[in-house]
Each structure stands twice: as C-alpha cells, then as structure tokens.
Write an enzyme that holds these catalytic residues in place. Structure first.
Site, PDB file in Angstrom:
ATOM      1  N   ARG A  73      11.140   4.681  -6.382  1.00 37.57           N
ATOM      2  CA  ARG A  73      11.079   3.315  -6.938  1.00 37.57           C
ATOM      3  C   ARG A  73      12.366   3.020  -7.703  1.00 37.57           C
ATOM      4  O   ARG A  73      12.797   3.829  -8.538  1.00 37.57           O
ATOM      5  CB  ARG A  73       9.876   3.214  -7.878  1.00 37.57           C
ATOM      6  N   ARG A 142       9.329   1.277 -18.357  1.00 42.24           N
ATOM      7  CA  ARG A 142       9.530   1.136 -16.905  1.00 42.24           C
ATOM      8  C   ARG A 142      10.438  -0.076 -16.593  1.00 42.24           C
ATOM      9  O   ARG A 142      10.996  -0.684 -17.491  1.00 42.24           O
ATOM     10  CB  ARG A 142       8.159   0.948 -16.236  1.00 42.24           C
ATOM     11  N   LYS A 210       2.922   5.545 -19.816  1.00 45.68           N
ATOM     12  CA  LYS A 210       3.903   4.542 -19.405  1.00 45.68           C
ATOM     13  C   LYS A 210       3.930   3.334 -20.341  1.00 45.68           C
ATOM     14  O   LYS A 210       2.976   3.103 -21.103  1.00 45.68           O
ATOM     15  CB  LYS A 210       3.601   4.083 -17.987  1.00 45.68           C
ATOM     16  N   LYS A 212       5.307  -0.861 -20.334  1.00 51.67           N
ATOM     17  CA  LYS A 212       5.781  -1.930 -19.447  1.00 51.67           C
ATOM     18  C   LYS A 212       6.238  -3.144 -20.256  1.00 51.67           C
ATOM     19  O   LYS A 212       5.534  -3.576 -21.163  1.00 51.67           O
ATOM     20  CB  LYS A 212       4.662  -2.333 -18.487  1.00 51.67           C
ATOM     21  N   CYS A 432      -1.838  -3.731  -3.620  1.00 50.24           N
ATOM     22  CA  CYS A 432      -1.048  -2.524  -3.870  1.00 50.24           C
ATOM     23  C   CYS A 432      -0.913  -1.757  -2.556  1.00 50.24           C
ATOM     24  O   CYS A 432      -1.595  -2.074  -1.586  1.00 50.24           O
ATOM     25  CB  CYS A 432      -1.741  -1.671  -4.918  1.00 50.24           C
ATOM     26  N   CYS A 438      -0.416   6.374  -1.257  1.00 44.20           N
ATOM     27  CA  CYS A 438      -0.751   6.636  -2.663  1.00 44.20           C
ATOM     28  C   CYS A 438      -1.877   7.660  -2.769  1.00 44.20           C
ATOM     29  O   CYS A 438      -2.958   7.455  -2.205  1.00 44.20           O
ATOM     30  CB  CYS A 438      -1.152   5.342  -3.370  1.00 44.20           C
ATOM     31  N   CYS A 477      -7.518   1.383  -6.040  1.00 40.66           N
ATOM     32  CA  CYS A 477      -8.166   2.152  -7.108  1.00 40.66           C
ATOM     33  C   CYS A 477      -8.118   1.321  -8.392  1.00 40.66           C
ATOM     34  O   CYS A 477      -7.434   0.303  -8.452  1.00 40.66           O
ATOM     35  CB  CYS A 477      -7.483   3.520  -7.276  1.00 40.66           C
ATOM     36  N   CYS A 481      -2.553  -1.716  -9.916  1.00 42.02           N
ATOM     37  CA  CYS A 481      -1.122  -2.019  -9.762  1.00 42.02           C
ATOM     38  C   CYS A 481      -0.861  -3.464  -9.341  1.00 42.02           C
ATOM     39  O   CYS A 481       0.179  -4.010  -9.681  1.00 42.02           O
ATOM     40  CB  CYS A 481      -0.484  -1.061  -8.755  1.00 42.02           C
TER      41      CYS A 481
HETATM   42 FE1  SF4 Z   1      -2.273   3.602  -5.862  1.00 40.31          FE
HETATM   43 FE2  SF4 Z   1      -4.252   2.683  -7.326  1.00 40.31          FE
HETATM   44 FE3  SF4 Z   1      -1.792   1.736  -7.735  1.00 40.31          FE
HETATM   45 FE4  SF4 Z   1      -3.101   1.104  -5.547  1.00 40.31          FE
HETATM   46  S1  SF4 Z   1      -3.682   0.561  -7.655  1.00 40.31           S
HETATM   47  S2  SF4 Z   1      -0.988   1.820  -5.640  1.00 40.31           S
HETATM   48  S3  SF4 Z   1      -4.272   2.921  -5.112  1.00 40.31           S
HETATM   49  S4  SF4 Z   1      -2.481   3.819  -8.087  1.00 40.31           S
END
Ligand code: SF4
Length: 565
Positions: A73, A142, A210, A212, A432, A438, A477, A481
């Site tokens: 990244r 970040r 982290k 942000k 995401c 991931c 998940c 993100c």
């Molecule tokens: Fe990975 Fe969860 Fe972020 Fe999606 S929200 S990229 S599954 S860590």
C-alpha cells in the site's frame, strides 16, 4: 498534563515485538534475500505492516496448497500523483503485481498478488518514483487524506500542503525502511544503536494501534471525516485557510461478538488557528500513544479513549500538550460524502474529470480498458495531475481547455465513459477487497458487490424507485475498511455467502447506521429488501432519502438490534 494510568493487564504480543525491535526491522531483509524461505515469520509479518506490506495467501487456492502473496500500500498524502508517477504505478502493477491498481478508501493505491521475488524490486521502484509505503499500515499515523475536490483553488492547495506536512511530521524515524528496501541491508539488531532506538515522536513502542487522519473542505465531506481518529475541517476566509476545527475519536473497526468494540463518530473538539496545525496533530497522536489500550488490540483505538474519558477530558489534554486553549469550533455544514462525476471547471479555469472506478479496481476488461486508458492519458498529457478519492475514484485534474477534448476522446476510444458512467447505485457504492487476498475476509465483497448492485437496481426499478440513490457499502469482515457503518445499507461479512445488514446512514456522513439483520444469506437479499423498499416508497417525504426514512420511521416500528454479535 496527566500521565497514563498504569494497567495491570499484560501488554499484547505486538507490544513485546515493538519493544524488542524498536527499529521495526525484524529479520525482513534476511528473509527477503533467502530464496528458500517461502514467507516471512509471524513476527516479521507484524513488522512488515509498518513498511506498508501485508503478507497474504491466495484464498482461492487454499484447498490445493498455500501460495503466499503480498499486498503493498502506498503512502500518498491527499491521494495526489503526477502523470509520471502514475506511469510508474501502472508499470509496477503490470510488471510486479496482478496487473491491476486498487484505489483504496483512504486515497492510496494497493498492489495485490505480489510474489516474493518481486517484492524487493517493487519496493525499490516505488521509492524511485518518489512514492513510498512507510507507515501505510502498522501502529502509526497512516495515509493522510484530504478532500480531492473542488479541484483547484488557493485554499484547496493549502489544505493539500497541510496534509502533506502532517504526513511528514508524523512519520516514524526508523532507518530500517530505507535500509531494507532501498539499500537491501539487514540492520544489525544487536547493535546498541538499533536495540536502544527510540522514535522521537512515537517512543519505543509506537502507538497501541493504527491512527487515521483526514482533512476536509466543507461542505463536501468526501473523506468521511468523522470516521477518522484525527480530523481537520478547513475554515476558509477569502480562499485562505485560516484555521481548522479539530475532530477526534472516529473509527469503523469492530469485531463480531465483541461488544467492547463498535464503530464511532468523531467528536468535534474545538477550533485552532492554522499555525498550530502540527502541534495539534502531534498532541492528538500522543494522547493515543499515552492512553490507548496496549493490552487488547481490538480495543486499542483512540475512539475508545474518547468514549471512555470524554471529550472535555480530551480537549484539556490536547490543550496541555499544545500549551494553548482551543477555541469553540466554528459552524460548518456538510451536504454530501459523494464525488461529483464528469467534467467540471475549477476556480482557476482548469478542468477536472471525476472517473468512476468500480470497487476501486482499475483494470482492463474485454470491453473497458480503464487501466490502459489512464496510462495513455498520463503519457500524452504530462501536466495532468491524478487524484485518488476516498470514494475509490480517480480525478484527472489540471486540464486545459485545449486538452479536454483530447482526453475525452482518448478515454472513449478505450471504452471509458465520461458521462453517465454507471448506474446510480454503482456510482454511490464502495467495497473492500476481501476475497481472495485479505486474510480477514469472512465473505466476498469486491467480487460480489457489482452483481448484487445490479440485482438491487433491478429491485428498486421493480418497486418504482429506480432513480433513487441509495448508498450501499460492503465489507468482507467487521473491520469496515469500506466504511459500511456510514452507509444507508451496509453489508458486513459474517461467513461465506452471509452478511450482517446495517441500515440508516445519511448522505453527508454524520450518522452511523444500526443493525437490522444479524445474518442474511446472499440469495435472500431481494426477498428481505423488497418489503422495506416498498414501505420506503409509500412513506417517504418529498425528497427524503432511504437512510433518513429508516431513521425517521422504520426504527420506531422495528428497533435495531442493539448488541450486534
Ligand atoms: Fe479485509 Fe475486512 Fe478490510 Fe475487507 S474490511 S479488506 S475483509 S480487513
């Protein structure tokens, strides 16, 4: 200034790692040079994050074996790249990664699917392009975000310069990054200099988790400001930034079944004049450093400090650290979190074009050669500036009257639309990456959302609200993100083909949504949504958005699930 309360609980494993190797070098360079090593150790996996790298494996292949791949990244403050840098990023994606560029929800670029022997060259070449990846992940500040639009005005440039300044001032000082990725040298971990290294800002153990940071120019909240640990709202007079409203304590991440974790909106703390910017940024960061929970990484974000100690305590702590009082926040108003697609003229007479990128993935398909088209633009129009948006789109900025038609024609030749770029739901959606890269993904996200949006678009048309924008976001998940807890409809992966569904975010990014369904099968989404959309159609006020109707009407009949599991 008060001091951190001692804790009796044991520090987390990551705290031990940082203490043992405060340069964050780990054994990364040695493993990188060892062609017999398939991957980095579990400890080095943690150190790699501080260098902007995640160790992953291709989850589609797990049944037949484990293929290690790496995600890299960039640290791209404000998401701004020159045409030359864009070409370099495109080369890296083509030659070193999986031939795609992924625009992240924090205005950066991720390279996916990098195999081990390409990792070192990619890192060296990204640095040669004057982009780096230091602190793009890890327990540090970040990538710093800044509103990409309106594209050009004096104030916008000042905000961008301020975002770069804060990014630089909050960088960790370890020399490991340069040593490993530029010089190819493993630091001697036993030397006193490295063993006893203490970062002047972060100390020996960096942050608990982290951190942000984002800058925003009202009234467009196109960085989702209130989801950030640290936020700066530009206060502008006569096209000059005179100061900032400070926000703190936002964050999306949570864990299923863990009620001490939750999404939270940032508090508005106060106002300060522009010259105090770096001091304020350092003050907020060090409050996190000193008071964040170092015993439980799931509970280690600044948002929990704000929630548990309160904004008045926090404000006093910041004031003590900067040696000055904050003023009351200036009144501001936000109207939207969206990008405005298509061509627009900036205040200096230059044009800019906002291009839709589906799920942030820039690639070539059989019919749309978006990746090639953007590269050609960079090659032919070298004064064009590329800006990444927090909505995962790309803005082509600094375009003259003479260049505009040529860029439009070039994009069209490659199948890239500049008007009516996608359906109304697609244009407002985000996802995401999740599968297959991931390691935390519980359900599909990027690969599933476009087809789900087609299905929901068909449903809204059937219901008679096909022209209604609804902000839909999906993550694989609960880490969130793609900021699903701000969406009007948020899908959060719970398991293969299963999602928790959240409802009721708003258009300007100032309201969290709430849990509607703990679990919904992907095959049942239309069946579940149809009655809800029908009710919305019949009960909405003139111009009322779906999320606002949910908040005004729906939760009164059917209260949200209060303890999301
Ligand atoms: Fe990975 Fe969860 Fe972020 Fe999606 S929200 S990229 S599954 S860590």
């Amino acid at each position: 200034m008060s001091t951190a309360a001692p804790t009796e609980k044991k520090p987390s494993r990551n705290e031990e790692l940082k203490t043992a190797i405060p340069t964050l070098a780990g054994n990364i360079a040695a493993t990188l040079a060892d062609s017999s090593a398939a991957c980095f150790s579990a400890d080095d996996e943690q150190f790699l994050k501080f260098h902007g790298i995640y160790q992953q494996d291709d989850r589609d292949l797990r049944k037949t074996g484990k293929l290690y791949i790496w995600m890299i990244r960039g640290r791209i403050p404000g998401g701004v790249l020159s045409a030359k840098q864009w070409i370099a990023m495109d080369d890296l994606a083509t030659q070193r990664a999986n031939n795609t560029l992924r625009v992240t929800t924090r205005q950066s670029i991720q390279f996916h699917g990098v195999v081990k022997d390409r990792l070192g060259p990619l890192m060296k070449e990204i640095n040669q392009a004057m982009v780096d990846t230091l602190a793009a992940c890890g327990d540090v500040n970040r990538n710093v975000m800044a509103s990409p639009a309106p594209a050009i005005s004096v104030a916008r440039q000042q905000v961008f310069e301020d975002s770069k300044l804060v990014s630089e001032k909050l960088l960790p000082q370890t020399k490991a990054y340069h040593s490993i990725w530029v010089d190819g040298v493993q630091l001697n971990l036993d030397s006193a200099e490295n063993k006893d290294f203490v970062d002047p800002l972060y100390g020996k153990t960096y942050l608990p988790r982290k951190f942000k940071t984002a800058f925003v120019i009202p009234p467009v909240n196109d960085v989702d400001l209130f989801t950030n640990c640290l936020g700066f709202v530009a206060i502008i007079e006569n096209d000059q930034v005179v100061g900032y409203n400070l926000t703190a304590g936002g964050g999306m991440g949570r864990s299923h079944g863990n009620t001490i974790t939750y999404p939270r909106l940032a508090d508005v703390v106060g106002y300060f004049p522009r010259h105090r910017l770096v001091d304020v940024a350092k003050a907020v960061l060090t409050v996190h450093r000193d008071f964040g929970d170092r015993t439980d990484r799931k509970h280690a974000r600044l948002k929990y400090v704000l929630q548990e100690k309160g904004v008045e305590w926090f404000r006093a702590e910041v004031e003590a650290r900067i040696g000055a009082k904050l003023e009351d926040a200036k009144p501001v108003r936000f109207i939207t979190t969206s990008d405005t697609y298509g061509w627009q003229k900036g205040m200096d007479g230059k044009w800019f074009l906002t291009l839709f990128v589906s799920s942030g993935r820039i690639k070539d398909t059989e019919t749309v050669l978006q990746k090639t088209a953007l590269r050609r633009v960079a090659e032919r129009f070298d004064s064009v500036e590329f800006r990444l948006s927090a909505n995962q789109n790309v803005l082509l900025c600094n375009v003259s009257d003479a260049e505009k038609d040529g860029i439009t024609a070039l994009l069209h030749e490659h199948g890239v639309k500049t008007e009516k770029q996608a359906g109304i739901l697609h244009l407002a959606a985000m996802s995401c990456p999740s599968m297959p890269t991931c390691g935390l993904g519980l359900a599909e996200s990027e690969r599933f959302l476009p087809s789900l949006l087609d299905r929901i678009q068909a449903l809204t048309a059937e219901v008679g609200i096909g022209d209604q924008e609804i902000i839909i976001r999906m993550t694989g998940c609960p880490n969130g993100c793609a900021r699903p807890y701000m969406a009007e409809i948020g899908f959060v992966g719970k398991g293969p083909g299963r999602y928790q569904v959240w409802l009721g975010g708003n258009e300007n990014g100032t309201r969290l949504n709430k849990v509607w369904k703990e679990m919904m099968k992907d095959t049942e989404i239309e069946t579940e949504l149809r009655p809800l959309l029908l009710r919305y159609k019949s009960e909405r006020l003139d111009g009322e958005r779906f999320g606002d109707w949910v908040e005004r009407v729906f939760w009164k009949d059917q209260p949200p699930v209060t303890t999301a599991s």
